[in-house]
Design a protein around this motif. Structure first.
Motif, mmCIF file in Angstrom:
data_model
loop_
_atom_site.group_PDB
_atom_site.id
_atom_site.type_symbol
_atom_site.label_atom_id
_atom_site.label_comp_id
_atom_site.label_asym_id
_atom_site.label_seq_id
_atom_site.Cartn_x
_atom_site.Cartn_y
_atom_site.Cartn_z
ATOM 1 N N ASP A 130 0.845 -1.182 0.000
ATOM 2 C CA ASP A 130 0.000 0.000 0.000
ATOM 3 C C ASP A 130 0.890 1.246 0.000
ATOM 4 O OD1 ASP A 130 -1.782 2.070 0.489
ATOM 5 O OD2 ASP A 130 -2.869 1.015 2.074
ATOM 6 N N VAL A 131 0.741 2.097 -1.018
ATOM 7 C CA VAL A 131 1.638 3.256 -1.144
ATOM 8 C C VAL A 131 1.456 4.234 0.003
ATOM 9 C CG1 VAL A 131 1.721 3.015 -3.654
ATOM 10 C CG2 VAL A 131 0.043 4.563 -2.615
ATOM 11 N N ARG A 132 0.292 4.247 0.639
ATOM 12 C CA ARG A 132 0.050 5.195 1.722
ATOM 13 C C ARG A 132 0.762 4.790 3.004
ATOM 14 N NH1 ARG A 132 -2.975 8.980 -0.103
ATOM 15 N NH2 ARG A 132 -2.956 10.012 1.921
ATOM 16 N N GLU A 133 1.355 3.604 3.028
ATOM 17 C CA GLU A 133 2.146 3.199 4.181
ATOM 18 C C GLU A 133 3.451 3.981 4.247
ATOM 19 O OE1 GLU A 133 1.274 1.128 6.623
ATOM 20 O OE2 GLU A 133 -0.704 0.896 5.695
ATOM 21 N N ASP A 134 3.937 4.463 3.105
ATOM 22 C CA ASP A 134 5.172 5.257 3.066
ATOM 23 C C ASP A 134 5.066 6.225 1.886
ATOM 24 O OD1 ASP A 134 7.666 6.361 3.192
ATOM 25 O OD2 ASP A 134 8.754 4.460 3.331
ATOM 26 N N LEU A 135 4.335 7.306 2.092
ATOM 27 C CA LEU A 135 4.075 8.257 1.014
ATOM 28 C C LEU A 135 5.337 8.984 0.568
ATOM 29 C CD1 LEU A 135 0.647 9.870 1.968
ATOM 30 C CD2 LEU A 135 1.156 8.439 -0.010
ATOM 31 N N ILE A 136 6.261 9.227 1.489
ATOM 32 C CA ILE A 136 7.491 9.930 1.109
ATOM 33 C C ILE A 136 8.283 9.095 0.114
ATOM 34 C CG2 ILE A 136 9.724 10.755 1.940
ATOM 35 C CD1 ILE A 136 8.382 11.667 4.475
ATOM 36 N N ALA A 137 8.427 7.803 0.400
ATOM 37 C CA ALA A 137 9.158 6.925 -0.515
ATOM 38 C C ALA A 137 8.424 6.800 -1.840
ATOM 39 C CB ALA A 137 9.346 5.549 0.125
ATOM 40 N N HIS A 138 7.098 6.712 -1.790
ATOM 41 C CA HIS A 138 6.320 6.579 -3.022
ATOM 42 C C HIS A 138 6.464 7.812 -3.896
ATOM 43 C CE1 HIS A 138 3.194 5.500 -5.802
ATOM 44 N NE2 HIS A 138 2.453 6.543 -5.457
ATOM 45 N N ARG A 139 6.334 8.993 -3.313
ATOM 46 C CA ARG A 139 6.425 10.232 -4.097
ATOM 47 C C ARG A 139 7.830 10.435 -4.659
ATOM 48 N NH1 ARG A 139 3.286 13.637 0.546
ATOM 49 N NH2 ARG A 139 1.155 12.970 0.052
ATOM 50 N N ALA A 140 8.845 9.962 -3.936
ATOM 51 C CA ALA A 140 10.213 10.101 -4.424
ATOM 52 C C ALA A 140 10.491 9.167 -5.591
ATOM 53 C CB ALA A 140 11.202 9.821 -3.293
ATOM 54 N N ASN A 141 9.612 8.188 -5.809
ATOM 55 C CA ASN A 141 9.828 7.218 -6.876
ATOM 56 C C ASN A 141 8.941 7.482 -8.086
ATOM 57 O OD1 ASN A 141 11.309 5.005 -7.773
ATOM 58 N ND2 ASN A 141 9.671 3.579 -7.288
ATOM 59 N N LEU A 142 8.395 8.698 -8.185
ATOM 60 C CA LEU A 142 7.551 9.032 -9.334
ATOM 61 C C LEU A 142 7.730 10.492 -9.705
ATOM 62 C CD1 LEU A 142 4.854 10.856 -8.324
ATOM 63 C CD2 LEU A 142 4.195 8.649 -7.377
ATOM 64 N N HIS A 143 7.320 10.799 -10.918
ATOM 65 C CA HIS A 143 7.195 12.180 -11.377
ATOM 66 C C HIS A 143 5.727 12.429 -11.695
ATOM 67 C CE1 HIS A 143 11.269 13.604 -11.587
ATOM 68 N NE2 HIS A 143 11.666 12.597 -12.336
ATOM 69 N N TYR A 144 5.214 13.557 -11.210
ATOM 70 C CA TYR A 144 3.865 13.975 -11.559
ATOM 71 C C TYR A 144 3.971 15.330 -12.252
ATOM 72 C CZ TYR A 144 -0.968 15.623 -10.939
ATOM 73 O OH TYR A 144 -2.235 16.114 -11.145
#
Length: 274
Positions: A130-144
């Motif tokens: 679940d990406v919401r378990e670690d949002l900082i890591a998830h956001r650092a692994n994408l470009h929006y």
């Protein structure tokens, strides 16, 4: 010897004090620019399996073979049910094209994927987690790349990219500029760039900082033919290296083999009781 008048003595004393103040060294410590901490290290602390290796210059990134998925998602904005029961899946090297009329929820879905908004129901997973378990890591692994170009007007084109690479813990600003023909404009403050040049600067982050997931919301806006060709090439290179792309666009960007998701098919038409 004539006696100095009280007024002259006061003026002399005031001048002496002013001279001492002007000659006093500045005891304030110099301003030091500190590099921001690394938001998400390249060496992930996860038992997940990383299979696809991509490289860009000296930067090496491991791309996961695990899919990016959303299950039974519900999005509510205010008292409006935007969509419900929506699911998606993007695999390594894959692309997902979002379709639907304006207001159908394409941008809302992209924001959920980016972790910038929370779904009312359902779960979004990357690598099975679940990406919401670690949002900082998830956001650092994408470009929006959204509608706003997020260029700081006082910084030059190069400084804008250098800022983003520092925020992500590393990257190649020069490679990003070159990828979208911005090298000749590297020293120009962003406030003097045209709309198309600012858009190219926003897209240059895709190359300057390697991430696995690209979320693109109408990325072709204000781009000329040459810039569209450059974007197509960058998307193809990203997918060939195992990266994933989710896009909402009306332009032909080489998504002929992409899966299509009509967001309007999941639109809710009734207000949600408060």
């Amino acid at each position: 010897m004539s006696e100095t008048s009280p007024l002259r003595r006061r003026l002399t004393l005031t001048a002496s004090r002013t001279a001492l103040q002007l000659g006093r060294p500045n005891r304030r410590p110099p301003i030091q620019l500190r590099r921001p901490p690394l938001l998400c290290p390249i060496a992930f602390h996860s038992p997940l399996r990383f299979d696809i290796l991509a490289s860009l210059g000296n930067l090496r990134v491991l791309f996961m073979s695990e899919p990016f998925t959303g299950e039974n998602l519900t999005c509510i904005r205010g008292d409006r049910l935007v969509f419900a029961g929506l699911s998606f899946e993007v695999t390594a090297g894959g692309a997902l094209l979002l379709t639907g009329p304006n207001g159908s929820g394409k941008t809302s879905l992209l924001r959920l994927m980016a972790g910038l908004a929370a779904q009312s129901d359902g779960v979004i997973r990357f690598g099975g987690e679940d990406v919401r378990e670690d949002l900082i890591a998830h956001r650092a692994n994408l470009h929006y790349v959204a509608h706003y170009d997020a260029a700081k007007p006082a910084l030059t084109a190069y400084e804008n990219l250098a800022f983003w690479t520092a925020m992500h813990g590393g990257g190649d600003a020069d490679a990003g500029l070159a990828a979208f023909d911005l090298s000749p404009l590297s020293g120009v403050p962003a406030r003097f760039l045209s709309a198309g040049q600012k858009r190219r600067l926003a897209l240059a982050r895709l190359v300057a900082i390697r991430t696995e997931i690209w979320l693109l919301d109408e990325p072709s806006v204000a781009l000329d033919t040459a810039s569209l060709d450059a974007l197509r090439s960058r998307i193809a290179e990203h997918r060939n290296s195992g990266g994933m792309v989710v896009a909402s666009t009306h332009a032909e960007l080489g998504f002929e083999d992409a899966a299509t998701l009509d967001v309007s098919a999941f639109n809710g038409r009734e207000a949600v009781p408060i």
